[in-house]
Design a protein around this motif. Structure first.
Motif, PDB file in Angstrom:
ATOM      1  N   LEU A   1       4.126   0.833  -1.608  1.00 32.86           N
ATOM      2  CA  LEU A   1       3.917  -0.594  -1.352  1.00 32.86           C
ATOM      3  C   LEU A   1       2.472  -1.010  -1.565  1.00 32.86           C
ATOM      4  CD1 LEU A   1       6.196  -0.881   1.793  1.00 32.86           C
ATOM      5  CD2 LEU A   1       6.586  -1.983  -0.417  1.00 32.86           C
ATOM      6  N   GLU A   2       1.551  -0.068  -1.492  1.00 32.29           N
ATOM      7  CA  GLU A   2       0.136  -0.390  -1.654  1.00 32.29           C
ATOM      8  C   GLU A   2      -0.290  -0.351  -3.122  1.00 32.29           C
ATOM      9  OE1 GLU A   2      -2.837   2.309   0.062  1.00 32.29           O
ATOM     10  OE2 GLU A   2      -3.580   0.596   1.193  1.00 32.29           O
TER      11      GLU A   2
ATOM     12  N   ASP B   1      -5.188 -12.160   2.956  1.00 33.78           N
ATOM     13  CA  ASP B   1      -4.575 -11.867   4.250  1.00 33.78           C
ATOM     14  C   ASP B   1      -5.651 -11.308   5.182  1.00 33.78           C
ATOM     15  OD1 ASP B   1      -2.617 -10.911   6.247  1.00 33.78           O
ATOM     16  OD2 ASP B   1      -3.185  -8.955   5.461  1.00 33.78           O
ATOM     17  N   LEU B   2      -5.622 -11.714   6.450  1.00 36.55           N
ATOM     18  CA  LEU B   2      -6.697 -11.338   7.373  1.00 36.55           C
ATOM     19  C   LEU B   2      -6.219 -10.407   8.491  1.00 36.55           C
ATOM     20  CD1 LEU B   2      -8.564 -14.769   7.731  1.00 36.55           C
ATOM     21  CD2 LEU B   2      -9.036 -12.879   6.158  1.00 36.55           C
ATOM     22  N   CYS B   3      -5.117  -9.709   8.271  1.00 37.95           N
ATOM     23  CA  CYS B   3      -4.614  -8.821   9.324  1.00 37.95           C
ATOM     24  C   CYS B   3      -5.625  -7.726   9.662  1.00 37.95           C
ATOM     25  CB  CYS B   3      -3.295  -8.192   8.895  1.00 37.95           C
ATOM     26  SG  CYS B   3      -1.880  -9.271   9.133  1.00 37.95           S
ATOM     27  N   SER B   4      -6.174  -7.078   8.640  1.00 36.31           N
ATOM     28  CA  SER B   4      -7.143  -6.009   8.895  1.00 36.31           C
ATOM     29  C   SER B   4      -8.373  -6.575   9.590  1.00 36.31           C
ATOM     30  CB  SER B   4      -7.536  -5.334   7.582  1.00 36.31           C
ATOM     31  OG  SER B   4      -6.432  -4.634   7.042  1.00 36.31           O
TER      32      SER B   4
ATOM     33  N   GLY C   1      -0.039   0.792   8.106  1.00 32.94           N
ATOM     34  CA  GLY C   1      -0.566   1.722   9.096  1.00 32.94           C
ATOM     35  C   GLY C   1       0.378   1.868  10.269  1.00 32.94           C
ATOM     36  N   ALA C   2       0.940   0.750  10.733  1.00 33.35           N
ATOM     37  CA  ALA C   2       1.905   0.801  11.835  1.00 33.35           C
ATOM     38  C   ALA C   2       3.146   1.583  11.423  1.00 33.35           C
ATOM     39  CB  ALA C   2       2.280  -0.616  12.261  1.00 33.35           C
ATOM     40  N   MET C   3       3.577   1.396  10.184  1.00 29.60           N
ATOM     41  CA  MET C   3       4.749   2.121   9.696  1.00 29.60           C
ATOM     42  C   MET C   3       4.509   3.626   9.717  1.00 29.60           C
ATOM     43  SD  MET C   3       6.628   1.743   5.980  1.00 29.60           S
ATOM     44  CE  MET C   3       5.222   2.377   5.057  1.00 29.60           C
ATOM     45  N   VAL C   4       3.355   4.051   9.242  1.00 27.97           N
ATOM     46  CA  VAL C   4       3.045   5.479   9.224  1.00 27.97           C
ATOM     47  C   VAL C   4       2.912   6.016  10.652  1.00 27.97           C
ATOM     48  CG1 VAL C   4       1.304   7.184   8.577  1.00 27.97           C
ATOM     49  CG2 VAL C   4       1.994   5.421   6.941  1.00 27.97           C
TER      50      VAL C   4
ATOM     51  N   LEU D   1      -6.674   4.388  10.100  1.00 23.14           N
ATOM     52  CA  LEU D   1      -6.023   4.653   8.820  1.00 23.14           C
ATOM     53  C   LEU D   1      -6.502   3.652   7.771  1.00 23.14           C
ATOM     54  CD1 LEU D   1      -2.357   5.268  10.051  1.00 23.14           C
ATOM     55  CD2 LEU D   1      -4.103   6.976   9.507  1.00 23.14           C
ATOM     56  N   PRO D   2      -6.761   4.096   6.563  1.00 26.57           N
ATOM     57  CA  PRO D   2      -7.231   3.187   5.501  1.00 26.57           C
ATOM     58  C   PRO D   2      -6.076   2.427   4.868  1.00 26.57           C
ATOM     59  CG  PRO D   2      -7.104   5.398   4.641  1.00 26.57           C
ATOM     60  CD  PRO D   2      -6.711   5.494   6.092  1.00 26.57           C
ATOM     61  N   LEU D   3      -5.313   1.750   5.700  1.00 27.41           N
ATOM     62  CA  LEU D   3      -4.127   1.040   5.251  1.00 27.41           C
ATOM     63  C   LEU D   3      -4.099  -0.348   5.871  1.00 27.41           C
ATOM     64  CD1 LEU D   3      -1.435   3.833   5.778  1.00 27.41           C
ATOM     65  CD2 LEU D   3      -2.259   3.018   3.567  1.00 27.41           C
ATOM     66  N   HIS D   4      -3.372  -1.240   5.221  1.00 29.51           N
ATOM     67  CA  HIS D   4      -3.094  -2.532   5.848  1.00 29.51           C
ATOM     68  C   HIS D   4      -2.385  -2.268   7.176  1.00 29.51           C
ATOM     69  CE1 HIS D   4      -1.009  -6.313   6.664  1.00 29.51           C
ATOM     70  NE2 HIS D   4      -1.911  -6.901   5.894  1.00 29.51           N
TER      71      HIS D   4
END
Length: 830
Positions: free
Chosen positions: A455-456, A367-370, A432-435, A425-428
């Motif tokens: 989920l991670e 996945d290339l979202c990041s 990250g958006a959720m947090v 944030l070190p998240l997908h």
């Protein structure tokens, strides 16, 4: 400046002089050296005192946290210093870098963050990309950004790519400058012969059983410590449990993986004492970057965990695949570091030849979202960045669409304020958006951190996925000690709690917020929806059957806790077995969907005639994709649209919805006159009135909103008003509605047949009538249906005088016999 480090005798020493020469005239170089050659620990130390370095830093990137920490510790020990002096390291979780640190060992993602904040990398002389053959996505992205920044800002930062495999030409081409491809320096290393033995695992043999058998065989027939390569921590744990039951007491079975505590990692790297043997169960972390002391035997399961775009969660998932030939050779080589060794491969020699030479680069699989969010923040179009392998356009487009959906980039592709927060944030980006979106509320923010960690990381419930409850709220309650469950994995709970606390710390969210079980159940679904707005699903008629927002179906066991929920967020769906099976999901309250999805909720409003209510209603429907989340019926507001809807209702009912039953008789009277007089009288036929209803009815619908208003409209009055004064007054004389006989009450004249208007009247009431009744100024005789005193038909006549002188005599006799109490004159006309 001289280098105080004495000659190490490591094979890579032979490459130091060529490296120094290359960097005197070039800004880029490639070093190829096999595992164990010493490139990771020796090269930075040997280059630190080069004149072009000066007082600046050397930054070395490692693909794993364990490798970064181990490399820094090894270099510091060679200098006789502590970590944080000349040599330091930084990972996502740790930072040991001091004011005097000259060599910084970083995990790959740290470089990307530094470049985003300071594209010139001020104070940095050299960036070393270690183990680039692993082709991790952060490596490719960091290299592309660094090359772009160096070109944009005319920086003199040098780049060294170090690899353990012979893919040097690809890196040399990407690092090319005006003088051509970057120079490639090779160190052959020193590896003792390794006896490779094939012991194929049977298809139905569990991996931990095959590993145990191979270890017991090696312990009996070979000497030295054993390094076992397994794909992940789950396989390592199962193998360790079985081995501890079967190996001799003089054998230590230890684990080596990035997710383990530092003390356990360090213990696995140290050699055994003379009177003991050691079995190290490791992930591929020991394949290239680390030195595991005392290893003379390697057992290779032939499997690897590689990142793939997971359509279930929208995240990158680590999947188990067959390892490559290059990987197998590197793993086997670990047995020949110090002396001759043995390598056992749990597959056949024939199968060995069918394996891929190298696994595909992560950028082509994940996945290339990041990556897309980083590129959007960087600002250079993706086609102008130098990638070793260009990111697939379709996957990149999917990632960009996801960022738009999450409101992390705007319509122009620029990063939004929310996107900036998520970048830190070190998240997908989804997580990250959720947090970030829930951070303002202490309770919601802490639950969001827990959900992000859940989920991670690997699931905290043990068992077959098909038998596990899907409810994410249950898992959150377990994480927060609000509930107990027999399937909860204590080790996993501890690991995920630590991850959640780390996310909360980085997000500025307190991990001690007051949260109850009811709060979890209420908020969990809405919080997950902020990460997965595209995964909203609605239950169908059957429990456990759901339809997704974008279409398609997903199901769970009909006895699952969420099987009967009206709406869920399907965060994890397994679609690999022909059907989409729910793995992890959260129920979401109807009233919380719109506040989370905002503009994604489409509101449709339309007028329709509701059959059960038999009235016009304004139906307001809220939809998300193919899902109709709710609908409400409101009283319509008067206006053009409402008028049109009412007119359509009049047409649909053939005007029956209008009041005034006498309207039919009234229309017949006008039709009678039109038939006899001509077109000066209007057409009142059903067909014509329905065709022209908009003209004659609309003026009477001002302010009308429903059935009651239609029922209050008197069609007779409407039609009469359209006649005008003259015709209205002449209508009663030309085509009267009633006929008044000499005796009795007036009777209605039926004009249904315009050629023969008819009345029905008792014969007694016409006694004394000598002239036949007629209308239209006497021009059209009425057809008379004569009735008995009991209103039963006697005879029909269109000539009453002739009836009196003719058949009346017979009728009279019959009537006198039937109704003797009535008078029946011989001559009724008298």
């Amino acid at each position: 400046m001289s280098n105080p480090l004495p000659f190490s005798g490591l094979p890579v020493e032979e490459a130091i002089a060529p490296l120094r020469d290359a960097f005197q005239s070039r800004h880029n170089a490639v070093l190829v050296a096999p595992p164990g050659a010493g490139k990771t620990t020796l090269v930075p130390l040997r280059l630190l005192h080069e004149s072009w370095v000066g007082n600046r830093r050397i930054v070395m990137l490692e693909p794993r946290r364990l490798a970064a920490r181990a490399a820094a510790q090894r270099m510091a020990s060679l200098l006789g210093e502590k970590v944080g002096d000349t040599v330091g390291y930084q990972t996502r979780d740790e930072r040991k870098i001091g004011a005097n640190t000259r060599i910084e060992v970083l995990t790959e993602g740290i470089l990307t963050r530094r470049l985003q904040n300071d594209p010139t990398l001020d104070g940095t002389a050299l960036v070393i990309f270690d183990e680039v053959h692993e082709r991790n996505l952060p490596t490719d992205l960091g290299l592309a950004f660094l090359l772009d920044a160096r070109k944009t800002f005319d920086s003199d930062v040098r780049v060294l790519a170090m690899s353990a495999t012979a893919q040097a030409e690809k890196f040399a081409d990407v690092l090319a400058d005006v003088d051509g491809p970057a120079p490639v320096i090779t160190s052959d290393g020193r590896i003792f012969p390794v006896d490779v033995r094939y012991i194929p695992r049977q298809r139905d043999d569990r991996l931990e059983n095959a590993i145990t058998d191979a270890v017991l065989h090696a312990l009996k027939n070979d000497d030295g410590d054993i390094l076992v390569f397994l794909p992940g921590i789950g396989e390592i744990n199962r193998a360790q449990t079985l081995l501890k039951e079967r190996v001799p007491t003089t054998v230590d079975v230890v684990r080596l993986a990035g997710a383990l505590p530092f003390a356990e990692q360090d213990a696995a790297l140290n050699a055994s004492t003379e009177d003991r043997r050691r079995v190290v169960l490791s992930t591929d972390i020991a394949e290239t970057s680390l030195t595991v002391e005392g290893i003379h035997i390697v057992i290779d399961a032939g499997l690897a965990r590689t990142p793939r775009l997971d359509t279930r969660t929208g995240l990158t998932e680590l999947v188990t695949v067959t390892s490559s030939r290059a990987s197998a050779d590197q793993r086997s080589g670990r047995a020949g570091r110090i002396r001759e060794g043995v390598a056992y491969r749990l597959w056949s020699r024939i199968e060995d030849s069918t394996r891929l030479a190298h696994l595909p680069a992560e950028i082509t699989q994940a996945d290339l979202c990041s990556l897309a969010l980083d590129i959007a923040s960087w600002g250079t179009p993706v086609d102008q960045l130098m990638f070793l392998d260009a990111p697939p356009l379709r996957t990149l487009a999917m990632a960009t669409d996801t960022l738009h959906m999450l409101h992390l980039v705007d319509v122009s592709g620029a990063v939004t304020p929310l996107g900036r927060t998520v970048l830190g944030l070190p998240l997908h980006p989804r997580l990250g958006a959720m947090v970030a979106r829930n951070a303002d509320s202490p309770a919601q923010g802490w639950i969001a951190c827990v959900l992000a960690a859940l989920l991670e990381e690997r699931d905290i419930l043990r068992g077959r996925p098909d038998t596990l409850p899907a409810d994410l709220a249950l898992r959150v309650r377990l994480m927060l000690d609000l509930e107990r469950h027999d399937l909860a994995d204590r080790g996993a709970l501890h690991r995920v709690r630590d991850a959640a606390k780390d996310i909360a710390r980085r997000s500025g969210i307190g991990s001690d917020a007051y949260v109850t079980a009811d709060m979890v159940d209420t908020l969990c679904g809405a919080i997950v929806l902020s990460a997965y707005p595209d995964r909203l699903a609605m239950r169908r008629s059957s429990a456990g059957q759901f339809v997704m927002r974008e279409g398609g179906a997903v199901s769970c066991d009909n006895k699952d806790a969420i099987a009967r929920e009206a709406f869920i967020v399907a965060a994890d769906v397994d679609s690999r077995r022909g059907g989409s099976r729910l793995r992890r999901a959260a129920a979401v309250d109807l009233e919380l969907i719109a506040p989370v999805l905002g503009d994604d909720v489409q509101v449709e409003s339309y007028l329709l005639w509701d059959k059960p209510k038999d009235d016009l209603v304004q139906r307001v429907v809220r939809k998300v994709g193919s899902i109709r989340i709710d609908e409400r019926d409101l009283e319509p507001v008067a206006g053009d649209d409402t008028t049109e809807a009412l007119i359509e209702r009049v047409k649909a009912t053939g005007m029956k919805v209008l009041s005034g039953g006498a309207a039919i008789d009234f229309r017949h009277r006008i039709a009678f006159l039109r038939h006899h007089v001509g077109d000066e009288w209007p057409d009142t036929s059903q067909q014509h009135l329905l065709a022209t209803v908009d003209e004659w009815l609309r003026p009477f619908l001002v302010g009308a909103t429903g059935r009651k208003d239609l029922a209050s409209i008197d069609l007779t009055m409407v039609l009469q008003s359209n006649l005008g004064w003259d015709k209205s007054t002449s209508l009663d004389s030309l085509a009267p509605a009633m006929f008044t006989p000499p005796h009795g009450k007036p009777v209605s004249i039926n004009y249904a047949d315009p050629a023969a208007p008819t009345i029905a009247v008792r014969v007694q009431h016409l006694f004394g009538v000598t002239t036949h009744p007629a209308v239209l100024n006497g021009k059209v005789p009425l057809r008379i249906q004569l009735l008995s005193p009991a209103d039963r038909p006697i005879q029909i006549t269109a000539d009453l005088p002739a009836f009196w002188t003719g058949s009346w005599a017979d009728v009279r006799k019959d009537m006198a016999g039937r109704y003797p109490k009535h008078k029946w004159p011989i001559d009724p006309s008298a």
